[in-house]
Design an enzyme around this catalytic site. Structure first.
Site, PDB file in Angstrom:
ATOM      1  N   HIS A 111       0.989  -1.215  -0.052  1.00 24.33           N
ATOM      2  CA  HIS A 111      -0.159  -0.076   0.007  1.00 24.33           C
ATOM      3  C   HIS A 111       0.813   1.269   0.030  1.00 24.33           C
ATOM      4  O   HIS A 111       1.848   1.239   0.693  1.00 24.33           O
ATOM      5  CB  HIS A 111      -0.884  -0.111   1.181  1.00 24.33           C
ATOM      6  CG  HIS A 111      -1.997   1.162   1.247  1.00 24.33           C
ATOM      7  ND1 HIS A 111      -2.894   1.081   0.526  1.00 24.33           N
ATOM      8  CD2 HIS A 111      -1.926   2.288   2.296  1.00 24.33           C
ATOM      9  CE1 HIS A 111      -3.468   2.570   0.870  1.00 24.33           C
ATOM     10  NE2 HIS A 111      -2.957   3.146   1.725  1.00 24.33           N
ATOM     11  N   GLU A 176       8.859   0.779  -2.932  1.00 17.06           N
ATOM     12  CA  GLU A 176       7.832  -0.298  -3.025  1.00 17.06           C
ATOM     13  C   GLU A 176       8.743  -1.516  -3.676  1.00 17.06           C
ATOM     14  O   GLU A 176       8.541  -2.482  -3.374  1.00 17.06           O
ATOM     15  CB  GLU A 176       6.770   0.060  -3.762  1.00 17.06           C
ATOM     16  CG  GLU A 176       5.777   1.000  -3.230  1.00 17.06           C
ATOM     17  CD  GLU A 176       4.422   1.066  -3.950  1.00 17.06           C
ATOM     18  OE1 GLU A 176       4.104   0.481  -4.550  1.00 17.06           O
ATOM     19  OE2 GLU A 176       3.805   2.332  -4.102  1.00 17.06           O
TER      20      GLU A 176
END
Length: 231
Positions: A111, A176
């Site tokens: 997320h 990420e």
């Protein structure tokens, strides 16, 4: 010991999928990606998977009359691959409670915020609007409470004064791409232990994400420890 099998769910461009594939090819994933399932037939993630010889399937959520019907079809596709781990890598669908329970403890999501701050959509826009100085991303176990599952790893970046959504998103995305493969590897190596709301990572090392927060610069000649402050 058998190499853990991984099914990846994605909806879009597949940049996190590519990071996982790169990690696997470099021997840094701890498992093997055996299937990629997308809820959009036009998703670039399907092309990336096919280019690397990974089985693909598109299950269009728009073709189903209900969320439950879509979840059932998605579960059937996942189960056909007999995965040990399911990774949501940019999968833009909320999954029902029954679906989540089916894969409890073996489904990870990435997320683009430092949860529990900014669950849901438009995370970078909301972070900038609030004037936060630190932003980032989170890998967590998926639970029925969206974006609130036990946190596995987080990576942070500083928010710069000149940032807009695009600049901030690009910097977070780079983190990420480091964080998700590291979390998947920890799972595949059996190093994640869920203890209530917390996850213990055995043998944890700090993720390669920079945390740099600009501090006020004291005026020339100020004594050590002096800092500007609000009046």
């Amino acid at each position: 010991m058998a190499i853990p099998r991984i099914t990846v769910l994605a909806s879009g461009r597949g940049s996190n999928l590519r990071a996982l594939i790169d990690a696997e090819r470099a021997g840094r994933l701890g498992g093997t990606i055996t299937a990629v399932v997308c809820n959009r037939a036009e998703a670039r993630a399907l092309e990336i998977a096919a280019e690397h010889g990974i089985a693909t399937q598109a299950i269009e959520h728009r073709a189903f009359a209900s969320r439950d019907a879509f979840d059932e079809a998605l579960a059937a596709a996942i189960d056909a691959g007999e995965p040990d781990l399911i990774v949501l890598a940019g999968f833009m669908r909320v999954l029902g409670a029954a679906f989540v329970a089916r894969y409890a403890g073996r489904m990870l999501n990435i997320h683009p915020s430092l949860l529990p701050s900014y669950p849901g959509l438009d995370t970078h826009k909301r972070a900038l609007a609030d004037g936060v100085r630190v932003h980032g991303c989170t890998v967590h176990f998926v639970t029925a409470d969206v974006d609130h599952g036990p946190i596995v790893m987080q990576g942070a970046v500083a928010v710069h004064d000149g940032d807009d959504e695009e600049k901030l998103a690009a910097r977070v995305l780079a983190v990420e791409h480091q964080l998700l493969p590291a979390a998947v590897r920890a799972f595949c190596e059996g190093r994640l232990v869920i203890a209530g709301r917390r996850v213990c990572v055995k043998g944890e090392v700090a993720p390669a994400a920079a945390l740099i927060v600009p501090l006020p610069i004291p005026p020339v000649g100020a004594a050590a420890g002096d800092r500007p402050h609000a009046s």
